[in-house]
Design an enzyme around this catalytic site. Structure first.
Site, PDB file in Angstrom:
ATOM      1  N   ASP A 167       0.830  -1.198   0.000  1.00  0.00           N
ATOM      2  CA  ASP A 167       0.000   0.000   0.000  1.00  0.00           C
ATOM      3  C   ASP A 167       0.869   1.254   0.000  1.00  0.00           C
ATOM      4  OD1 ASP A 167      -2.358   1.826   0.787  1.00  0.00           O
ATOM      5  OD2 ASP A 167      -3.280  -0.152   0.746  1.00  0.00           O
ATOM      6  N   HIS A 208      -4.232   5.109   4.087  1.00  0.00           N
ATOM      7  CA  HIS A 208      -4.836   3.883   3.560  1.00  0.00           C
ATOM      8  C   HIS A 208      -4.171   2.625   4.113  1.00  0.00           C
ATOM      9  CE1 HIS A 208      -6.211   1.263   0.085  1.00  0.00           C
ATOM     10  NE2 HIS A 208      -7.295   1.971   0.302  1.00  0.00           N
ATOM     11  N   SER A 384     -11.424  -1.894   0.048  1.00  0.00           N
ATOM     12  CA  SER A 384     -10.131  -1.732   0.721  1.00  0.00           C
ATOM     13  C   SER A 384     -10.172  -2.294   2.127  1.00  0.00           C
ATOM     14  CB  SER A 384      -9.773  -0.247   0.813  1.00  0.00           C
ATOM     15  OG  SER A 384      -9.188   0.201  -0.362  1.00  0.00           O
TER      16      SER A 384
END
Length: 638
Positions: A167, A208, A384
């Site tokens: 990520d 994220h 996600s």
């Protein structure tokens, strides 16, 4: 964007795969990354050459003799400024090849802002983690969760398992992550150093990876944030998203990073979910994936978990070559009352689902996890959030049985996922030819951690996997503007040959087709046992009229366990009222599975389970075939 495979099938690490090629009308973007091969000499020679020309260097673990040269002094995406350095490498007599990497887009998935129990944790957000234990929080449906409580009570918490979060980096100093951080297995491929710390921005855009990491490995009972699905597992940061463009060499390096230390790789990103992109892994990344499932974890295979995509009803995850790969476990999501999230993509390659939000305004209906600056959040969302939850469940199963292979994990996913109270307003739940219940959006259902660890404890490795080209249609066929083009292929699934496939796992339809409007194409395939897979749904935003699909491998998992032999039917048509034209140029049927029954030797403890049903089916089929062989033998003697 056009996607497909080169005409020949390549064998890599014992697996068949097609090398995807892509063409775009846009001008290519060149980066400061180079793929370099020397005429002779090893890593020391490569470092010498790189240093002389001002480059840094990394050896590619999955490709002998290939090196990643990177030049931090070059402006990214500037072809003219990098030309001198490229020419220097090409003129060096020691250099056999210097291929400058083109940049392409990869997007994080689900970065959105969304408006009594037996296990007690002192973590402040634990009672809000409804996807772990759903008691009806945020107007959810009680009992609709991952059933982690049963796995935890059996003593499985992910100990001894490492999950790599591919990520934008993870905040490994976060007090809820620091104790479970695996520094040795971590790396920053964006900055080429071993510190995958996220680049802070004012809008928290690079939170994220930290949020995904917390879902998997946030520590328990430390009075901080919430609890990870596998709260005693280790988490590794693989920072590879935070740069202007992605390259094949960065993706391949990330996917193949430390495959003997990292057990599970979690990816919550992919091609742009805009409803008109057809894209997937390039050649190096495909090679790295094949190498991972063949050699990772001491030969048991790296486990790749992928978010299925956030394009909603305007997109189809079979147009995403990562989510639709046989080597990944593609995960979709449901919200806390069992409905679909508005961003969920549907496709026949999705294997199972977990949970997220994307429909409710209740702020506590999101996913609670770690955030930047040592903070916590209730607002993680998208598929996600779904993929890391699945990675956590798989970590619990690996602790129960470290001998599980990458294929064992897929079989366990099919057999232990449950319909529970999931509700798809568009696609009905159906049973395939061997009785396994599936849904076009949710796959085989929501993961059940308790059921998975119990089955994993007794699990015996499934039989060897084989690959068979079941047949091919090569003559061009016109697709009518109204009605459907219907084609059939009858196959013996390579029976009588050493690569005979009797029990299916994955099926690919490799298709080349053009249309006046690609997004209006609808493609279905029906198996010999009558199971219909929707290979491609309408994508109303895809107005491509030139490039179509070029040897694109549409994949289905819906025929899992079926007999591959017999007649397969392909249907192509247009959805919509506008007149259309199209031509199918190729359909090749690729069958992947086993010759012997995969469940015959498995231990059955729940006689109402899918395993019990599948084993009974296998035993009956084996008996029928034995009787048939005996009758033939008697008739031949007479």
């Amino acid at each position: 964007m056009k996607g497909g495979c080169v005409s020949q099938w390549k064998a890599a690490a014992g697996f068949l795969f097609c090398v995807m090629v892509f063409a775009s009308a846009e001008r290519p973007v060149f980066t400061n990354h180079f793929l370099v091969e020397l005429h002779k000499g090893g890593e020391d020679k490569a470092r010498q050459v790189a240093a002389e020309h001002g480059f840094g260097v990394r050896k590619l673990p999955f490709a002998e003799g290939l090196y990643h040269f990177y030049h931090n002094g070059l402006a990214k995406a500037k072809r003219r400024r990098s030309l001198h350095h490229k020419q220097q490498l090409e003129r060096d007599p020691r250099v056999k090849m210097a291929l400058q990497q083109e940049g392409f887009d990869r997007k994080k998935r689900g970065y959105r802002d969304i408006n009594e129990i037996d296990i007690n944790m002192n973590d402040p957000l634990f009672t809000k983690q409804w996807y772990l234990i759903n008691t009806g929080q945020a107007d959810g449906t009680p009992g609709l969760d991952l059933n982690v409580a049963e796995a935890w009570e059996l003593g499985y918490t992910g100990k001894g398992v490492t999950i790599g979060i591919m990520d934008d980096g993870i905040d490994y100093l976060h007090p809820d992550l620091a104790s479970n951080y695996n520094a040795e297995a971590s790396y920053d491929f964006s900055s080429n150093d071993p510190y995958p710390y996220p680049r802070y921005t004012d809008d928290w855009f690079n939170s994220h990876g930290t949020r995904c990491a917390g879902e998997v490995s946030a520590a328990a009972n430390n009075n901080i944030c919430g609890v990870g699905v596998a709260y005693n597992s280790k988490v590794a940061g693989i920072r590879m998203l935070d740069q202007p463009f992605m390259t094949d060499i960065i993706e391949a390096s990330s996917i193949s990073h430390m495959p003997q230390l990292i057990d599970i790789y979690s990816a919550s990103w992919g091609p742009t979910d805009n409803g008109k992109t057809v894209d997937g892994p390039r050649e190096l990344t495909l090679q790295a994936m094949a190498d991972g499932v063949n050699k990772g974890r001491g030969g048991k295979g790296s486990i790749y978990v992928w978010a299925s995509g956030d394009g909603g009803s305007y997109d189809d995850c079979n147009c995403d070559g990562y989510a639709s790969s046989m080597w990944t476990i593609s995960i979709n999501s449901a919200i806390n009352d069992g409905r679909t999230a508005l961003y969920d993509e549907s496709c026949s390659s999705t294997l199972a689902s977990t949970f997220s939000n994307g429909r409710k305004r209740n702020p506590e209906a999101g996913v609670a996890t770690t955030d930047l600056y040592g903070n916590c959040t209730l607002r993680h969302s998208g598929t996600s959030a779904a993929a890391p939850e699945a990675a956590g469940v798989f970590a619990l199963a690996l602790e129960a049985n470290l001998g599980l292979t990458w294929r064992d994990m897929q079989h366990l996913t099919v057999l232990t996922s449950k319909r529970n109270q999931l509700h798809d307003e568009v696609h009905q739940w159906r049973r395939n030819g061997v009785g396994l219940e599936f849904n076009h959006l949710f796959g085989y259902g929501v993961l059940d951690a308790g059921a998975m660890v119990k089955m994993a404890k007794d699990w015996k490795t499934v039989p060897e996997r084989f690959h068979c080209v079941g047949g091919s249609v090569q003559d061009p066929e016109k697709i009518p503007s109204t009605g459907k083009l219907v084609l059939t292929l009858t196959t013996d699934a390579c029976e009588g040959k050493e690569n005979f496939v009797r029990y299916l796992e994955h099926v690919q339809a490799v298709i080349t087709v053009n249309a006046t409007r690609r997004g209006d194409l609808n493609i279905n395939m029906t198996s010999p046992m009558g199971t219909k897979s929707i290979l491609l749904s309408r994508r109303p935003r895809d107005d491509d009229s030139k490039v179509g699909f070029d040897k694109w491998p549409f994949m289905t998992t819906h025929t899992w366990g079926e007999d591959a032999r017999g007649t397969w039917t392909l249907e192509l048509g247009f959805v919509g009222s506008a007149p259309q034209k199209g031509v199918l140029k190729e359909w090749t049927l690729m069958l992947h599975g086993t010759q012997s029954a995969p469940y015959i030797d498995q231990v059955v403890r729940d006689y109402q389970s899918k395993l019990a049903m599948s084993k009974k089916e296998e035993l009956e089929e084996e008996l029928d075939e034995a009787v048939e062989r005996s009758l033939k033998s008697i008739l031949n003697k007479n």
